[in-house]
Write a protein that holds these residues in place. Structure first.
Motif, PDB file in Angstrom:
ATOM      1  N   PHE A 103       0.826  -1.207   0.000  1.00 10.09           N
ATOM      2  CA  PHE A 103       0.000   0.000   0.000  1.00 10.09           C
ATOM      3  C   PHE A 103       0.863   1.261   0.000  1.00 10.09           C
ATOM      4  CE2 PHE A 103      -2.604  -3.362   1.828  1.00 10.09           C
ATOM      5  CZ  PHE A 103      -3.763  -3.235   1.067  1.00 10.09           C
ATOM      6  N   ILE A 104       1.957   1.233   0.743  1.00  9.45           N
ATOM      7  CA  ILE A 104       2.842   2.399   0.803  1.00  9.45           C
ATOM      8  C   ILE A 104       3.480   2.652  -0.561  1.00  9.45           C
ATOM      9  CG2 ILE A 104       5.027   3.228   1.765  1.00  9.45           C
ATOM     10  CD1 ILE A 104       4.134   1.875   4.420  1.00  9.45           C
ATOM     11  N   LYS A 105       3.910   1.599  -1.230  1.00  2.17           N
ATOM     12  CA  LYS A 105       4.474   1.768  -2.571  1.00  2.17           C
ATOM     13  C   LYS A 105       3.424   2.275  -3.548  1.00  2.17           C
ATOM     14  CE  LYS A 105       7.301  -0.909  -4.576  1.00  2.17           C
ATOM     15  NZ  LYS A 105       7.892  -2.089  -5.247  1.00  2.17           N
ATOM     16  N   ALA A 106       2.184   1.734  -3.442  1.00  2.00           N
ATOM     17  CA  ALA A 106       1.119   2.113  -4.370  1.00  2.00           C
ATOM     18  C   ALA A 106       0.656   3.549  -4.142  1.00  2.00           C
ATOM     19  CB  ALA A 106      -0.055   1.156  -4.238  1.00  2.00           C
ATOM     20  N   GLU A 107       0.805   4.054  -2.916  1.00  2.00           N
ATOM     21  CA  GLU A 107       0.352   5.411  -2.598  1.00  2.00           C
ATOM     22  C   GLU A 107       1.429   6.460  -2.858  1.00  2.00           C
ATOM     23  OE1 GLU A 107      -2.012   6.460   0.673  1.00  2.00           O
ATOM     24  OE2 GLU A 107      -2.763   4.436   1.025  1.00  2.00           O
ATOM     25  N   LYS A 108       2.571   6.030  -3.335  1.00  2.00           N
ATOM     26  CA  LYS A 108       3.648   6.987  -3.590  1.00  2.00           C
ATOM     27  C   LYS A 108       3.157   8.091  -4.508  1.00  2.00           C
ATOM     28  CE  LYS A 108       8.341   7.425  -5.440  1.00  2.00           C
ATOM     29  NZ  LYS A 108       9.491   6.699  -6.055  1.00  2.00           N
ATOM     30  N   PRO A 109       3.205   9.336  -4.061  1.00  2.00           N
ATOM     31  CA  PRO A 109       2.691  10.439  -4.875  1.00  2.00           C
ATOM     32  C   PRO A 109       3.716  10.920  -5.891  1.00  2.00           C
ATOM     33  CG  PRO A 109       3.475  11.291  -2.798  1.00  2.00           C
ATOM     34  CD  PRO A 109       3.686   9.788  -2.745  1.00  2.00           C
TER      35      PRO A 109
END
Length: 432
Positions: free
Chosen positions: A167-173
Motif C-alpha cells: 500500500f505504501i508503494k502504491a500510494e507513492k505520490p
C-alpha cells in the motif's frame, strides 16, 4: 535433549497461536455489534461478529485466517459505517471514536501505514498552502519536496516484508525534482497519478485501495466549467489503466455507473454503460444490472418514454397512441405507500381545471381490493393496475425502485422531467 523435545512440543502451538482483535468504541452507548469481513476483489466474505459491551469489543481470530485486508462494520449502511485494517498474524488493538475514526494502539502493520498516511497528508497540505500563499519562497517549497521524499523512502524501508509495503508503494505520490508552479504541479500530479498503482497486485485487489484510487481520480481532476467532459476523459484514463485486469475494471465501472446514476447525471452514466460496461457483462449473471442500465438509458431526459398498454373501456389503450394533451404525467404509486397517499391529493388539486394535462397513475399492487377502494377518490386520473408490483413490466421498463415516482412527458411522449416529489413536479410545471 530435554530442551529440544520441549521446543518441538511447543512448535505447533507457536505456529498455530491464536490472535485477537480488540478495541474500544466511543461513545459506548452508540455501538452494539461489530461484524468482521475479509475483503476480496468482488465481494466481502463474512468472518465473524461480536457484541460491543460498554464500548469494548474483542474477537478471537481463527488460526486458519489468512493475512489480508479486513473490514469491521459497526452500523448500516456498511460502506459508510466501517473501517478497514490489515491483518497479518498479529494481535490488533484499536480505538474508534465516532467523530474522528479509528486509531491503532497495537499492530505494527496498521500503525506504520497510518503514520505514513498522516505524514504524507501533512506534507501535501503544506504544498497546497504554499501554492495558496502570495509570498512564495522556493526554498520552502523544496523543503516540502525533500520531506515528502524522506517520508516515502523511510516508510518503504520500514515496511519491507509487510503487507503495508504494497500500500505504501502504491500510494507513492508524484514528487517533483525541481520547483514547479501550481498549474504545472497539478498537471504532472494527474499525469503520474497511476504510476505506482499496480492493478494486478493481489494484495491491492483484496482491498478497497484500487477502487478508492480510481474513484478519486475520476472525481478530483475535474474542470468545473466542463464537468461531464472531464468525467468522461477521466473514465477513459481509468479504463486504459485497467485494461489488463478486466474483473477489476468491471467492478470500478459498475460503481461509477451507480454513482453517476445516483447523481442523476444521465450523460455520464449512459456513457459508461454504452461505451464500456455493457461489453464486460454476462447476460445471465448480470441480468439485473443490464436491465437497470437499459431502463436508465431509456428514461433519460429527451428520450421517448417506454411504451406500455392497459385495459380500458375501449378494450386496450396505449401510451404511444394517446393524443390531445400538451403534457402527460406518469406516476408510480401504491395504496400501501404512505407518501403516495399524501402526494396524490396534492397532484389531484394541481391538475383540477387544467385540460392540457393527463395523469397516468400506475398502482403497483399485490392485491386489487385496496387499490380499487383508493382510486375511487381520483376519477381525474387514468388508473392502471400494476399487478405483481415490482415484477410488473412497466416499472421494470422505467427503472422504478421506489414510490411515488414521477415522469413528465410532452405531447410527443418525450421525457422532459423526472421530479423527485410532487412539490418539485408542480414547480417544474408552473415554470413551463
Amino acid at each position: 535433549m530435554k530442551k529440544l523435545i520441549l521446543a518441538l512440543l511447543l512448535l505447533p502451538t507457536l505456529v498455530l497461536a491464536q490472535h485477537k482483535i480488540s478495541g474500544t468504541f466511543s461513545p459506548a452507548a452508540s455501538f452494539k455489534t461489530a461484524i468482521l469481513y475479509k475483503l476480496e476483489p468482488s465481494n466481502h466474505i463474512y468472518i465473524s461478529n461480536a457484541d460491543i459491551v460498554n464500548g469494548n469489543f474483542e474477537l478471537d481470530l481463527d488460526t486458519t485466517l489468512k493475512p489480508g485486508m479486513y473490514r469491521i462494520v459497526y452500523a448500516l449502511p456498511q460502506d459508510q459505517y466501517s473501517f478497514d485494517f490489515i491483518y497479518n498474524n498479529e494481535d490488533i488493538v484499536f480505538r474508534f471514536q465516532q467523530d474522528s475514526g479509528v486509531s491503532f494502539v497495537l499492530s505494527k502493520e496498521n500503525k506504520l501505514l497510518t503514520t505514513y498516511k498522516n505524514d504524507m497528508y501533512t506534507v501535501k497540505s503544506k504544498i497546497n498552502t504554499f501554492y495558496g500563499s502570495a509570498n512564495q519562497n522556493e526554498d520552502d517549497y523544496m523543503a516540502c519536496i525533500s520531506e515528502m521524499k524522506t517520508i516515502q523512502n523511510q516508510a518503504e524501508s520500514a515496511s519491507k516484508g509487510m503487507l503495508a509495503h504494497d500500500f505504501i508503494k502504491a500510494e507513492k505520490p508524484y514528487i517533483p525534482t525541481a520547483f514547479e508552479d501550481a498549474p504545472t504541479y497539478f498537471n504532472n500530479y494527474k499525469m503520474n497519478y497511476f504510476n505506482s498503482v499496480d492493478f494486478s497486485n493481489s494484495v491491492l485487489q483484496n482491498s478497497s485501495f484500487l477502487m478508492d484510487s480510481a474513484l478519486s481520480y475520476v472525481f478530483i481532476f475535474v474542470d468545473r466549467q466542463y464537468e461531464n467532459r472531464s468525467f468522461k476523459k477521466n473514465i477513459d484514463d481509468v479504463v486504459r489503466e485497467t485494461t489488463a485486469t478486466k474483473s477489476i475494471q468491471k467492478s470500478i465501472l459498475e460503481v461509477l455507473w451507480n454513482q453517476f446514476k445516483e447523481r442523476k447525471n444521465e450523460e455520464v452514466a449512459n456513457y459508461i454503460s454504452t461505451k464500456y460496461l455493457e461489453k464486460l457483462l454476462d447476460p445471465v449473471k448480470d441480468e439485473m444490472l443490464i436491465t437497470d442500465m437499459k431502463a436508465f438509458r431509456n428514461t433519460a431526459i429527451g428520450a421517448v418514454a417506454p411504451d406500455f398498454s392497459w385495459p380500458s373501456k375501449l378494450g386496450s389503450s396505449k401510451l404511444s397512441t394517446l393524443s390531445g394533451k400538451e403534457y402527460y404525467i406518469v406516476t408510480f404509486w401504491s395504496s400501501t405507500c404512505s407518501h403516495c397517499l399524501e402526494e396524490l391529493p396534492v397532484l389531484k388539486a394541481y391538475i383540477h381545471g387544467k385540460s392540457n394535462i393527463q395523469v397516468l397513475a400506475i398502482g403497483l399492487e399485490d392485491e386489487r381490493p385496496n387499490w380499487e377502494k383508493t382510486i375511487a377518490n381520483y376519477p381525474e386520473f387514468t388508473q392502471i393496475y400494476g399487478i405483481n408490483k415490482w415484477e410488473n413490466p412497466i416499472p421494470i421498463a422505467y427503472g422504478i425502485s421506489g414510490t411515488p415516482s414521477f415522469f413528465v412527458l410532452d405531447k410527443d411522449k418525450k421525457i422532459i422531467a423526472k421530479p423527485n416529489d410532487v412539490e418539485k413536479l408542480i414547480t417544474f410545471m408552473d415554470a413551463l
